[in-house]
Design a protein around this motif. Structure first.
Motif, PDB file in Angstrom:
ATOM      1  N   GLY A   1       0.940  -1.138  -0.006  1.00  0.00           N
ATOM      2  CA  GLY A   1      -0.092  -0.222  -0.034  1.00  0.00           C
ATOM      3  C   GLY A   1       0.968   1.293   0.000  1.00  0.00           C
ATOM      4  O   GLY A   1       0.479   2.363  -0.666  1.00  0.00           O
ATOM      5  N   TRP A   2       1.915   1.394   0.679  1.00  0.00           N
ATOM      6  CA  TRP A   2       2.965   2.336   0.706  1.00  0.00           C
ATOM      7  C   TRP A   2       3.550   2.631  -0.429  1.00  0.00           C
ATOM      8  O   TRP A   2       3.814   3.739  -0.967  1.00  0.00           O
ATOM      9  N   ARG A   3       4.102   1.420  -1.162  1.00  0.00           N
ATOM     10  CA  ARG A   3       4.760   1.415  -2.249  1.00  0.00           C
ATOM     11  C   ARG A   3       3.629   2.257  -3.373  1.00  0.00           C
ATOM     12  O   ARG A   3       4.026   2.920  -4.378  1.00  0.00           O
ATOM     13  N   ARG A   4       2.566   1.727  -3.464  1.00  0.00           N
ATOM     14  CA  ARG A   4       1.428   2.112  -4.323  1.00  0.00           C
ATOM     15  C   ARG A   4       1.328   3.761  -4.108  1.00  0.00           C
ATOM     16  O   ARG A   4       0.840   4.601  -5.086  1.00  0.00           O
ATOM     17  N   PHE A   5       1.208   4.062  -2.973  1.00  0.00           N
ATOM     18  CA  PHE A   5       0.968   5.487  -2.699  1.00  0.00           C
ATOM     19  C   PHE A   5       2.049   6.409  -3.113  1.00  0.00           C
ATOM     20  O   PHE A   5       1.835   7.456  -3.901  1.00  0.00           O
ATOM     21  N   VAL A   6       3.384   5.902  -3.087  1.00  0.00           N
ATOM     22  CA  VAL A   6       4.542   6.734  -3.616  1.00  0.00           C
ATOM     23  C   VAL A   6       4.448   6.609  -5.008  1.00  0.00           C
ATOM     24  O   VAL A   6       4.488   7.482  -5.832  1.00  0.00           O
ATOM     25  N   ASP A   7       4.030   5.462  -5.974  1.00  0.00           N
ATOM     26  CA  ASP A   7       3.829   5.483  -7.382  1.00  0.00           C
ATOM     27  C   ASP A   7       2.888   6.601  -7.703  1.00  0.00           C
ATOM     28  O   ASP A   7       3.141   7.105  -8.769  1.00  0.00           O
ATOM     29  N   GLU A   8       1.775   6.459  -7.095  1.00  0.00           N
ATOM     30  CA  GLU A   8       0.587   7.439  -7.483  1.00  0.00           C
ATOM     31  C   GLU A   8       1.007   8.958  -7.311  1.00  0.00           C
ATOM     32  O   GLU A   8       0.685   9.750  -8.309  1.00  0.00           O
ATOM     33  N   LEU A   9       1.815   9.247  -6.284  1.00  0.00           N
ATOM     34  CA  LEU A   9       2.179  10.570  -6.140  1.00  0.00           C
ATOM     35  C   LEU A   9       3.216  11.271  -7.223  1.00  0.00           C
ATOM     36  O   LEU A   9       3.168  12.074  -7.619  1.00  0.00           O
ATOM     37  N   VAL A  10       4.233  10.255  -7.564  1.00  0.00           N
ATOM     38  CA  VAL A  10       5.233  10.517  -8.492  1.00  0.00           C
ATOM     39  C   VAL A  10       4.432  10.643 -10.016  1.00  0.00           C
ATOM     40  O   VAL A  10       4.868  11.483 -10.636  1.00  0.00           O
ATOM     41  N   ALA A  11       3.424   9.830 -10.002  1.00  0.00           N
ATOM     42  CA  ALA A  11       2.957   9.902 -11.461  1.00  0.00           C
ATOM     43  C   ALA A  11       1.982  11.142 -11.616  1.00  0.00           C
ATOM     44  O   ALA A  11       2.209  11.685 -12.627  1.00  0.00           O
ATOM     45  N   ARG A  12       1.517  11.831 -10.404  1.00  0.00           N
ATOM     46  CA  ARG A  12       0.797  12.920 -10.536  1.00  0.00           C
ATOM     47  C   ARG A  12       1.980  14.140 -10.913  1.00  0.00           C
ATOM     48  O   ARG A  12       1.376  15.029 -11.673  1.00  0.00           O
ATOM     49  N   ARG A  13       3.026  13.983 -10.081  1.00  0.00           N
ATOM     50  CA  ARG A  13       3.873  14.987 -10.584  1.00  0.00           C
ATOM     51  C   ARG A  13       4.574  15.180 -11.813  1.00  0.00           C
ATOM     52  O   ARG A  13       4.787  16.136 -12.445  1.00  0.00           O
ATOM     53  N   ASN A  14       4.760  13.811 -12.329  1.00  0.00           N
ATOM     54  CA  ASN A  14       5.122  13.668 -13.763  1.00  0.00           C
ATOM     55  C   ASN A  14       4.123  14.377 -14.904  1.00  0.00           C
ATOM     56  O   ASN A  14       4.790  14.575 -15.842  1.00  0.00           O
ATOM     57  N   ARG A  15       2.948  14.052 -14.451  1.00  0.00           N
ATOM     58  CA  ARG A  15       1.948  14.798 -15.374  1.00  0.00           C
ATOM     59  C   ARG A  15       2.290  16.399 -15.711  1.00  0.00           C
ATOM     60  O   ARG A  15       1.750  16.821 -16.744  1.00  0.00           O
ATOM     61  N   ARG A  16       2.597  16.862 -14.723  1.00  0.00           N
ATOM     62  CA  ARG A  16       2.854  18.382 -14.913  1.00  0.00           C
ATOM     63  C   ARG A  16       4.171  18.686 -15.730  1.00  0.00           C
ATOM     64  O   ARG A  16       4.491  19.848 -15.975  1.00  0.00           O
ATOM     65  N   ARG A  17       4.890  17.759 -16.243  1.00  0.00           N
ATOM     66  CA  ARG A  17       6.238  17.864 -16.707  1.00  0.00           C
ATOM     67  C   ARG A  17       5.847  17.343 -18.327  1.00  0.00           C
ATOM     68  O   ARG A  17       7.106  17.010 -19.082  1.00  0.00           O
ATOM     69  N   GLU A  18       4.716  16.988 -18.762  1.00  0.00           N
ATOM     70  CA  GLU A  18       4.517  16.419 -19.996  1.00  0.00           C
ATOM     71  C   GLU A  18       5.160  17.121 -21.284  1.00  0.00           C
ATOM     72  O   GLU A  18       5.994  16.323 -22.127  1.00  0.00           O
ATOM     73  N   ALA A  19       5.175  18.433 -21.420  1.00  0.00           N
ATOM     74  CA  ALA A  19       5.810  19.042 -22.507  1.00  0.00           C
ATOM     75  C   ALA A  19       7.339  18.828 -22.448  1.00  0.00           C
ATOM     76  O   ALA A  19       7.734  18.523 -23.586  1.00  0.00           O
ATOM     77  N   ALA A  20       7.895  19.161 -21.308  1.00  0.00           N
ATOM     78  CA  ALA A  20       9.414  18.791 -21.437  1.00  0.00           C
ATOM     79  C   ALA A  20       9.739  17.436 -21.639  1.00  0.00           C
ATOM     80  O   ALA A  20      10.823  17.245 -22.235  1.00  0.00           O
ATOM     81  N   VAL A  21       9.113  16.352 -20.885  1.00  0.00           N
ATOM     82  CA  VAL A  21       9.255  15.199 -21.075  1.00  0.00           C
ATOM     83  C   VAL A  21       9.141  14.573 -22.613  1.00  0.00           C
ATOM     84  O   VAL A  21      10.366  14.010 -23.249  1.00  0.00           O
ATOM     85  N   ARG A  22       8.030  15.260 -23.545  1.00  0.00           N
ATOM     86  CA  ARG A  22       8.363  14.937 -24.756  1.00  0.00           C
ATOM     87  C   ARG A  22       9.513  15.319 -25.508  1.00  0.00           C
ATOM     88  O   ARG A  22       9.677  14.780 -26.409  1.00  0.00           O
ATOM     89  N   THR A  23       9.683  16.585 -25.228  1.00  0.00           N
ATOM     90  CA  THR A  23      11.134  16.892 -25.893  1.00  0.00           C
ATOM     91  C   THR A  23      12.333  16.306 -25.591  1.00  0.00           C
ATOM     92  O   THR A  23      13.261  15.684 -26.407  1.00  0.00           O
ATOM     93  N   GLU A  24      12.235  15.599 -24.297  1.00  0.00           N
ATOM     94  CA  GLU A  24      13.542  15.004 -23.888  1.00  0.00           C
ATOM     95  C   GLU A  24      13.273  13.548 -24.683  1.00  0.00           C
ATOM     96  O   GLU A  24      14.127  12.756 -24.792  1.00  0.00           O
TER      97      GLU A  24
END
Length: 502
Positions: A278-301
């Motif tokens: 459950g703790w591992r899943r909690f960390v994964d979900e929060l990191v996924a939300r943070r990565n969604r805010r970087r989608e434009a820069a990630v596409r460039t990279e």
């Protein structure tokens, strides 16, 4: 204005107006008094030209000792502190420096000397990140988050992977220390989640991974890390020891990630999780939300990343262990149980950060969650009761004095049953009853259901007994279901098909 000095500009205004106005009027227009005007007429120099150099108002208390005594010490080692110099003066001349009255003066003098004559200081060069160029990894202690698993504090770290350009990140819960196994396993997970490989991968000096290793083992870890990076086509780089700013792109993200996790736990309302997953899943979900805010820069990279290789590489440490007559094997001073048929066999053990996998040749035979040895020398045991229940059923009295007795109980209800039985019955009867309960859980495959019945029996003030509880268990379906009715096709219908084709 009274109390304010006359400026050069005011005096120029006055001198110009003085050609056309009286002294009083010209002074008023310039903004000062007639008395000041008389002083200016007597001395027409500008105020900036009349300023005299400011000298000392009190004697220098360090004049007699600065050059002959203190400067040689500073030049020999600029790291010496001002208070150390003061204590030196007090020991050599206690009458001249009886107290700490000159401490602030000495500190300022040493500070100014270092600024003018001290050694060269290191300079931090800010870098412009390039898309797809560099990824950074680091381990950060997450115990400060106060996470608990089923009420028990979780001592753990987070493996943190960050792309320097876009800030895309991957985090994983690490139960052990900073090791090559944890680095290789989680770094591969990050790369395969990302879907590409950067040109360079940077870590810190990995000093924790080499701790307690001899020279040969440390050299082996270095070769394995270099081989790992070569498999993915990455350049392996490390920052200099003690220079954390060289890994700054991930060091800063460490604090941001832990702050985000802390705030998310506050919103959740609890820091306790029923299980580690459950703790591992909690960390994964929060990191996924943070990565969604970087989608434009990630596409460039992503356009600059190299493709992944055809397969993953080794992400575990392999050791060889023999299964002893005690029904298990040792890995890093921890005892793990194995089926009794494997006694005397040599197993290849794949050691991961959170589990171990044992193989006989190429056949997988045993899995266990990984345990860590204790610092006080007491041996840790990880035992699956199914591995030893057949032998224990033949020798139930061995349960009472077994060194890994507490590890045999699969749930807390079984441990409570043993405590009640051993307190109320003779040792022989208590062992027999407890072994019968374990055999029933194994034979009927009813570990959870039997645990619930044991808890209910103890709550009623009774002692659990396998024969009685077996009658209350939901019977396990052993027979196959009856054959369903099958409707056979009439053969004459095939003749119609042949006629239609003709």
């Amino acid at each position: 204005m009274p109390g304010k000095p006359v400026t050069d500009q005011q005096m120029r205004y006055y001198m110009t107006d003085r050609l056309h106005y009286s002294q009083r009027i010209a002074a008023a227009r310039a903004g000062f008094s007639e008395r000041t005007a008389r002083r200016i007429d007597a001395d027409p120099r500008l105020p900036s030209q009349r300023k005299s150099a400011r000298g000392r108002t009190v004697p220098d208390p360090l004049e007699a000792v600065w050059e002959p005594v203190l400067l040689p010490i500073l030049e020999r080692d600029p790291a010496v502190q001002a208070v150390t110099l003061l204590r030196h003066l007090q020991m050599t001349d206690p009458d001249a420096f009886p107290d700490d009255r000159v401490r602030r003066t000495l500190e300022r003098r040493v500070r100014d000397w270092r600024a003018l004559h001290g050694p060269e200081r290191d300079v931090i060069f800010r870098q412009t990140p390039e898309p797809g160029r560099m990824a950074l990894s680091d381990f950060t202690d997450a115990s400060e988050l106060g996470v608990t698993i089923a009420g028990k504090p979780l001592q753990h770290r987070l493996f943190h992977f960050v792309l320097a350009y876009s800030g895309w990140e991957h985090a994983a819960v690490v139960l052990g220390g900073e090791s090559f196994t944890a680095l290789s396993e989680n770094l591969q997970n990050a790369l395969w989640t990302l879907g590409g490989v950067t040109h360079e991968h940077r870590t810190d000096s990995l000093s924790a991974a080499y701790r307690n290793l001899d020279a040969d083992a440390a050299a082996d870890v270095t070769k394995r890390y270099e081989a790992f990076c070569a498999h993915y086509g990455m350049i392996a780089s490390r920052n200099n020891p003690g220079e954390a700013h060289e890994n700054g792109a991930v060091e800063a993200h460490n604090n941001h990630l832990k702050t985000a996790l802390d705030q998310a736990l506050i919103l959740r309302g609890s820091r306790d999780f029923s299980e580690l997953a459950g703790w591992r899943r909690f960390v994964d979900e929060l990191v996924a939300r943070r990565n969604r805010r970087r989608e434009a820069a990630v596409r460039t990279e992503m356009a600059e990343l190299r493709p992944l290789p055809a397969r993953r590489t080794t992400d575990f440490t392999e050791v060889v262990a023999r299964v002893t007559k005690t029904g298990g094997f040792l890995v890093h001073s921890v005892f793990y149980s194995a089926p009794s048929q494997l006694i005397g066999k040599r197993l290849r053990i794949h050691v991961y950060d959170d589990r171990i996998e044992a193989f006989l040749g190429a056949t997988h035979v045993v899995s266990h969650p990984r345990q860590r040895g204790r610092s006080d020398g007491v041996r840790v045991h990880c035992v699956n009761y199914r591995h030893v229940i057949h032998a224990l059923r033949r020798k139930p009295q061995a349960l009472a004095g077994s060194v890994y007795r507490e590890g045999l109980f699969p749930r807390s209800e079984y441990a409570e049953a043993w405590a009640a039985l051993s307190a109320a019955l003779p040792r022989k009867d208590a062992c027999r009853r407890m072994v019968d309960l374990l055999w029933l859980a194994h034979d009927e495959g009813c570990e959870a259901g039997l645990a619930a019945l044991i808890a209910k029996t103890l709550a009623q003030g009774n002692l659990p007994e396998a024969g009685t509880l077996k009658q209350r268990l939901v019977p396990r379906r052993r027979a196959l279901p009856e054959d369903p009715p099958v409707q056979l096709t009439d053969l004459a219908s095939f003749d119609a098909l042949l006629e239609g084709r003709a």
